[in-house]
Design a protein around this motif. Sequence first.
Motif, short mmCIF file in Angstrom:
data_model
loop_
_atom_site.label_atom_id
_atom_site.label_comp_id
_atom_site.label_asym_id
_atom_site.label_seq_id
_atom_site.Cartn_x
_atom_site.Cartn_y
_atom_site.Cartn_z
N GLY A 298 -15.80 -23.76 -13.38
CA GLY A 298 -14.44 -23.25 -13.47
C GLY A 298 -14.36 -21.94 -14.23
N ARG A 299 -15.06 -21.87 -15.36
CA ARG A 299 -15.01 -20.65 -16.17
C ARG A 299 -15.59 -19.44 -15.42
N ILE A 300 -16.66 -19.68 -14.67
CA ILE A 300 -17.26 -18.58 -13.89
C ILE A 300 -16.31 -18.14 -12.77
N GLU A 301 -15.70 -19.11 -12.09
CA GLU A 301 -14.75 -18.77 -11.02
C GLU A 301 -13.55 -18.01 -11.56
N MET A 302 -13.08 -18.36 -12.76
CA MET A 302 -12.00 -17.60 -13.38
C MET A 302 -12.41 -16.15 -13.59
N GLY A 303 -13.63 -15.95 -14.09
CA GLY A 303 -14.13 -14.59 -14.29
C GLY A 303 -14.24 -13.82 -12.99
N GLU A 304 -14.68 -14.51 -11.94
CA GLU A 304 -14.80 -13.86 -10.64
C GLU A 304 -13.43 -13.41 -10.13
N LYS A 305 -12.40 -14.24 -10.37
CA LYS A 305 -11.05 -13.85 -9.96
C LYS A 305 -10.57 -12.62 -10.74
N VAL A 306 -10.84 -12.60 -12.04
CA VAL A 306 -10.47 -11.43 -12.84
C VAL A 306 -11.13 -10.17 -12.28
N ILE A 307 -12.42 -10.28 -11.96
CA ILE A 307 -13.15 -9.12 -11.44
C ILE A 307 -12.57 -8.65 -10.11
N ILE A 308 -12.23 -9.61 -9.23
CA ILE A 308 -11.64 -9.24 -7.94
C ILE A 308 -10.30 -8.55 -8.13
N ASN A 309 -9.48 -9.07 -9.06
CA ASN A 309 -8.19 -8.43 -9.32
C ASN A 309 -8.36 -7.00 -9.82
N ILE A 310 -9.30 -6.81 -10.75
CA ILE A 310 -9.54 -5.46 -11.28
C ILE A 310 -10.10 -4.54 -10.20
N LYS A 311 -11.09 -5.03 -9.46
CA LYS A 311 -11.74 -4.19 -8.43
C LYS A 311 -10.75 -3.80 -7.35
N THR A 312 -9.90 -4.74 -6.94
CA THR A 312 -8.90 -4.43 -5.91
C THR A 312 -7.92 -3.38 -6.43
N PHE A 313 -7.51 -3.52 -7.68
CA PHE A 313 -6.61 -2.53 -8.28
C PHE A 313 -7.30 -1.17 -8.38
N ALA A 314 -8.57 -1.17 -8.79
CA ALA A 314 -9.32 0.08 -8.92
C ALA A 314 -9.47 0.80 -7.59
N ASP A 315 -9.48 0.03 -6.51
CA ASP A 315 -9.60 0.60 -5.17
C ASP A 315 -8.25 1.06 -4.61
N GLY A 316 -7.21 0.94 -5.44
CA GLY A 316 -5.90 1.44 -5.03
C GLY A 316 -5.03 0.44 -4.31
N ARG A 318 -3.05 -3.65 -4.19
CA ARG A 318 -2.36 -4.65 -5.01
C ARG A 318 -3.32 -5.79 -5.35
N PRO A 319 -3.44 -6.15 -6.63
CA PRO A 319 -4.32 -7.28 -6.98
C PRO A 319 -3.88 -8.54 -6.24
N PRO A 320 -4.81 -9.33 -5.72
CA PRO A 320 -4.43 -10.51 -4.93
C PRO A 320 -3.68 -11.57 -5.74
N ASP A 321 -3.88 -11.60 -7.05
CA ASP A 321 -3.22 -12.61 -7.88
C ASP A 321 -2.17 -11.97 -8.77
N LEU A 322 -1.42 -11.04 -8.20
CA LEU A 322 -0.36 -10.36 -8.95
C LEU A 322 0.73 -11.36 -9.36
N VAL A 323 1.15 -11.31 -10.61
CA VAL A 323 2.22 -12.17 -11.12
C VAL A 323 3.55 -11.44 -10.98
N VAL A 324 4.50 -12.09 -10.33
CA VAL A 324 5.82 -11.49 -10.11
C VAL A 324 6.81 -12.17 -11.06
N PRO A 325 7.49 -11.42 -11.94
CA PRO A 325 8.38 -12.03 -12.91
C PRO A 325 9.41 -12.97 -12.30
N ALA A 326 9.98 -12.62 -11.14
CA ALA A 326 11.02 -13.43 -10.53
C ALA A 326 10.51 -14.80 -10.11
N ALA A 327 9.19 -14.92 -9.91
CA ALA A 327 8.61 -16.19 -9.45
C ALA A 327 8.29 -17.13 -10.60
#
Length: 328
Positions: A298-316, A318-327
């Motif tokens: 679980g801890r490794i998968e959490m880290g992998e998700k963080v990396i994917i979110n950062i990498k996607t953002f770095a590539d210009g 929207r991070p796949p796990d974006l948190v929306v305040p209204a939700a």
Amino acid sequence: MPGKKLSVVVTRRLPDIVETRMSELFNVRLREDDTPMTREELIGAVADADILVPSITDQIDAGLIGRASERLKLIANYGAGVDNIDVATARQRGILVSNTPGVTTEDTADMTMALILGVTRRVPEGMRLAQSGEWSGWSPTAMLGGRLRGRRLGILGMGRIGQAVAKRAAAFGLQVHYHNRKRLRPEIEDALEATYWESLDQMVARMDIISINCPHTPSTFHLMNARRLKLMKPDAVIVNTSRGEVIDENAMTRMLRAGEIAGAGLDVFERGHEINPRLQALPNAILLPHMGSATVEGRIEMGEKVIINIKTFADGHRPPDLVVPAAL
């Protein structure tokens, strides 16, 4: 920010494999020891980084976000819960927030069942007796717990984790009931063989086991307050693997001491790691140090998700796990 090697600050030690991959991809500043950052260190981090990777032990509140430089554009939380982050203020400042949902669903559901079994079958009491050297042998009336099959389980919060608990509970022969902000679709209810209760009060009064699986939000703070706890049957137990703030811990402790609730299994506490000493002294309470999601996988998968979110953002993108305040 395509093409730019982003400056990333990580507030806690992460699994080695995650830190190694982050170091390969980003200009990352890792935490040397496994302690939470002080307020001053967090202020320095938000003033320094393009991306902050906090965990649930870090309070990223409006005051801290106000100290952030214009460079900070993403808070990539290492964890599914974001009640430690003022998401609305971050978005007002143009800072995105991402999280790691779904990763720890199965692990937390496993721990929920472990606590249900541990409380109803008095597992820790049995362990203490066996390890004390005072056990004098088997007796027909010693260490009697309760059978799970046929008991009513009331799940408070029927999201991913609540549904995973329901599936496990059915295998143990428990009758599954639930209260949720929104009722599940009929086909999901049928698959889980779950009974919906619109009234939380009515459900609580009729259950043998209550499992807390809802997030902590302003509307769920002390959802299990003193009045609602008093609705529980004296032989009922309560289990919490979600957030400690959902239960009025002082009221629950008083009722456990008085025998007005039979037992509790808790992996989370209202004041974080500062556990009420009166609660610690109770033989009918199982207390764990927030282990619900504590698996290597679980801890490794959490880290992998963080990396994917950062990498996607770095590539210009929207991070796949974006948190929306209204939700929230």
